[in-house]
Design an enzyme around this catalytic site. Structure first.
Site, PDB file in Angstrom:
ATOM      1  N   SER A  15      78.653  33.917  -1.052  1.00 44.89           N
ATOM      2  CA  SER A  15      78.428  33.920  -2.501  1.00 44.89           C
ATOM      3  C   SER A  15      76.936  33.759  -2.766  1.00 44.89           C
ATOM      4  O   SER A  15      76.206  33.222  -1.928  1.00 44.89           O
ATOM      5  CB  SER A  15      79.228  32.802  -3.165  1.00 44.89           C
ATOM      6  OG  SER A  15      78.954  31.560  -2.553  1.00 44.89           O
ATOM      7  N   GLU A  17      73.763  32.791  -5.590  1.00 43.94           N
ATOM      8  CA  GLU A  17      73.399  32.091  -6.829  1.00 43.94           C
ATOM      9  C   GLU A  17      72.165  32.726  -7.483  1.00 43.94           C
ATOM     10  O   GLU A  17      71.193  33.032  -6.804  1.00 43.94           O
ATOM     11  CB  GLU A  17      73.123  30.617  -6.508  1.00 43.94           C
ATOM     12  CG  GLU A  17      72.745  29.810  -7.732  1.00 43.94           C
ATOM     13  CD  GLU A  17      72.667  28.325  -7.427  1.00 43.94           C
ATOM     14  OE1 GLU A  17      73.622  27.770  -6.851  1.00 43.94           O
ATOM     15  OE2 GLU A  17      71.635  27.720  -7.780  1.00 43.94           O
ATOM     16  N   ASP A 109      69.506  17.366 -14.313  1.00 44.84           N
ATOM     17  CA  ASP A 109      68.370  16.521 -13.952  1.00 44.84           C
ATOM     18  C   ASP A 109      67.669  16.008 -15.200  1.00 44.84           C
ATOM     19  O   ASP A 109      67.781  16.606 -16.265  1.00 44.84           O
ATOM     20  CB  ASP A 109      67.374  17.337 -13.115  1.00 44.84           C
ATOM     21  CG  ASP A 109      67.801  17.363 -11.657  1.00 44.84           C
ATOM     22  OD1 ASP A 109      68.298  16.329 -11.172  1.00 44.84           O
ATOM     23  OD2 ASP A 109      67.641  18.407 -11.016  1.00 44.84           O
ATOM     24  N   PHE A 219      60.539  22.493  -4.073  1.00 42.46           N
ATOM     25  CA  PHE A 219      61.977  22.198  -4.056  1.00 42.46           C
ATOM     26  C   PHE A 219      62.271  20.881  -3.357  1.00 42.46           C
ATOM     27  O   PHE A 219      63.073  20.092  -3.822  1.00 42.46           O
ATOM     28  CB  PHE A 219      62.758  23.311  -3.357  1.00 42.46           C
ATOM     29  CG  PHE A 219      62.927  24.539  -4.206  1.00 42.46           C
ATOM     30  CD1 PHE A 219      63.109  24.452  -5.571  1.00 42.46           C
ATOM     31  CD2 PHE A 219      62.910  25.800  -3.629  1.00 42.46           C
ATOM     32  CE1 PHE A 219      63.262  25.580  -6.352  1.00 42.46           C
ATOM     33  CE2 PHE A 219      63.068  26.936  -4.402  1.00 42.46           C
ATOM     34  CZ  PHE A 219      63.240  26.834  -5.771  1.00 42.46           C
ATOM     35  N   HIS A 269      77.098  29.659   0.510  1.00 45.24           N
ATOM     36  CA  HIS A 269      76.551  29.956  -0.818  1.00 45.24           C
ATOM     37  C   HIS A 269      75.037  30.093  -0.659  1.00 45.24           C
ATOM     38  O   HIS A 269      74.371  29.161  -0.217  1.00 45.24           O
ATOM     39  CB  HIS A 269      76.895  28.789  -1.755  1.00 45.24           C
ATOM     40  CG  HIS A 269      76.556  29.032  -3.189  1.00 45.24           C
ATOM     41  ND1 HIS A 269      77.196  29.975  -3.960  1.00 45.24           N
ATOM     42  CD2 HIS A 269      75.629  28.454  -4.010  1.00 45.24           C
ATOM     43  CE1 HIS A 269      76.703  29.967  -5.185  1.00 45.24           C
ATOM     44  NE2 HIS A 269      75.746  29.062  -5.238  1.00 45.24           N
TER      45      HIS A 269
END
Ligand SMILES: Cc1cc2nc3c(=O)[nH]c(=O)nc-3n(C[C@H](O)[C@H](O)[C@H](O)COP(=O)(O)OP(=O)(O)OC[C@H]3O[C@@H](n4cnc5c(N)ncnc54)[C@H](O)[C@@H]3O)c2cc1C
Length: 299
Positions: A15, A17, A109, A219, A269
Site C-alpha cells: 500500500s 501513502e 501532532d 523526519f 505500507h
C-alpha cells in the site's frame, strides 16, 4: 472494501501513502505518482490529514477521487487536531457520504513550533477516544490506527505506550500501521511485545525509502526514529551525491522489505512522499523475487 478484510484475505499487501498537496504543481505531481504506482496494483492507498487539520476537505476530496476515478481502495487519515466533537462527527458524516470505508484514526501532532499536545476545547485528548467515537457511531468504517516500534516520541515509557496502544486496539481498532523504522529488529521486537499484551490485529510495517538526507534528518527529529550507525556512515559518504543517496535508500528499504516478507508480515505500507520512483523500484524488485504471498502465518 474494508482494509482489515483485505489484509486477512489477500496478504501480504503493498500500500502507498500520499499527502494532499498545497499547490497546483503539487497536485500534478501527486496524480503523476499515483498514475505510475497504480500499475503495481496496490491493495490500497492512503491520504494523510494535514497538520492542524488543515487539509480536511482536501483529504476527503482526494480519497473520493482515487476511489471513484482511479478504482483504487483509498483510506482517509483523520486527526483530533483543532476540532470539537461535533466537528469531528461532521467530518465523519462527510466521509461516510463520500463512500469512504476505511479511516486511520489519529490524535495528530501539536502545531508547528509546539512540543506539548493540548486538546481543543470540546475536542478529544487521545486517538483512543476517536476510535471509540467511530466504532460506536460509524460501525461500517474499518478503523486503522498508528503504532510506534521505537515508542512514541512523547510517551512516558515504552510500557505505558504499549498499554495505551492495547487500550486503543481494544476500543475498536481493526489494524495498525507502524511509524517508519530503518532497523527491522525494532518491528519484530515490537510485534512480540504487542502480542504478549493481547494486541492481535494485523500490524503493517511502514517503510520510507530514504531519498534525501536533509529530509530524513527532519523526519527523525519529528518522530524519533533511529537510523542504524552503519547506514548513517554510508549516507555521510554520499552527502554530496544525491543519486547515490537514492540508490542506497532503495537498496536498504528493499533488503528491509525482503526480510519482513520472509517473516510473514501482513503487508508493507510505503511512505511515498508523493514520489513514485523509489517505491516502484522496491516493489518491482520484490515482485520480481516472487515476494507475495508470504510463506509464514500473518503477524
Ligand atoms: C501510520 C501513521 C500515519 C500518520 N498520519 C498522520 C496524518 O495523516 N496527520 C497527522 O497530523 N499525523 C499523522 N501521524 C502522526 C501522529 O498523529 C502522531 O504521531 C501523534 O503524535 C500520535 O498519534 P496517535 O494517534 O498515535 O496518538 P495517541 O494514540 O493518542 O497517543 C499519543 C500519545 O499519548 C499517549 N497516550 C495515549 N493514551 C493515553 C492515556 N490514556 N493517558 C496518557 N497517555 C496516553 C501515547 O502513549 C502517546 O505517547 C501519523 C503517524 C503514523 C504512525
Amino acid at each position: 472494501m474494508r482494509i482489515d478484510e483485505t489484509l486477512r484475505e489477500e496478504g501480504p499487501t503493498f500500500s502507498f501513502e500520499f499527502f494532499p498537496p498545497k499547490t497546483a504543481q503539487g497536485e500534478e505531481n501527486l496524480y503523476a505518482a499515483l498514475a505510475d504506482l497504480r500499475s503495481l496494483e496496490p491493495a490500497f492507498v492512503s491520504v494523510t490529514y494535514g497538520a492542524g487539520g488543515s487539509t480536511r476537505s482536501k483529504t476527503i476530496e482526494i480519497v473520493k477521487r482515487i476511489k471513484e476515478e482511479w478504482g483504487l481502495e483509498a483510506m482517509a487519515h483523520f486527526t483530533c487536531v483543532g476540532a470539537t466533537v461535533p466537528e469531528l462527527r461532521s467530518t465523519l458524516d462527510e466521509m461516510r457520504d463520500a463512500g469512504i470505508e476505511n479511516v486511520l484514526a489519529l490524535r495528530g501532532d501539536p502545531p508547528a513550533g509546539e512540543t506539548e499536545w493540548t486538546k481543543t476545547d470540546g475536542g478529544l485528548e487521545y486517538s483512543r477516544e476517536l476510535v471509540e467515537l467511530i466504532d460506536g457511531d460509524y460501525p461500517a468504517l474499518a478503523i486503522g490506527a498508528a503504532c510506534f516500534p521505537e515508542t512514541h516520541i512523547h510517551a512516558t515509557s515504552a510500557e505505558d505506550d504499549l498499554e495505551h496502544l492495547a487500550g486503543k486496539v481494544g476500543a475498536g481498532v481493526d489494524f495498525l500501521i507502524t511509524q517508519l523504522f530503518f532497523d527491522n529488529a525494532f518491528y519484530f521486537d515490537f510485534v512480540e511485545r504487542a502480542r504478549r499484551v493481547g494486541i492481535n490485529v494485523p500490524i503493517v510495517p511502514g517503510i520510507m525509502p530514504i531519498t534525501n538526507i536533509e529530509q530524513l534528518e527532519r523526519f527523525i527529529r519529528l518522530c524519533g526514529a533511529t537510523v542504524p550507525m552503519r547506514l548513517v556512515l554510508q549516507l555521510e559518504r554520499y552527502r554530496d551525491d544525491p543519486d547515490a543517496v537514492v540508490q542506497l535508500g532503495v537498496a536498504h528499504a528493499t533488503v528491509q522489505c525482503m526480510e519482513l516478507l520472509a517473516r510473514g508480515v501482513p503487508g508493507i505500507h510505503f511512505y511515498t512522499l508523493n514520489k513514485s520512483p523509489a517505491t516502484r523500484l522496491i516493489v518491482s524488485a520484490l515482485r520480481g523475487r516472487g515476494a507475495a504471498p508470504a510463506s509464514g502465518p500473518p503477524r
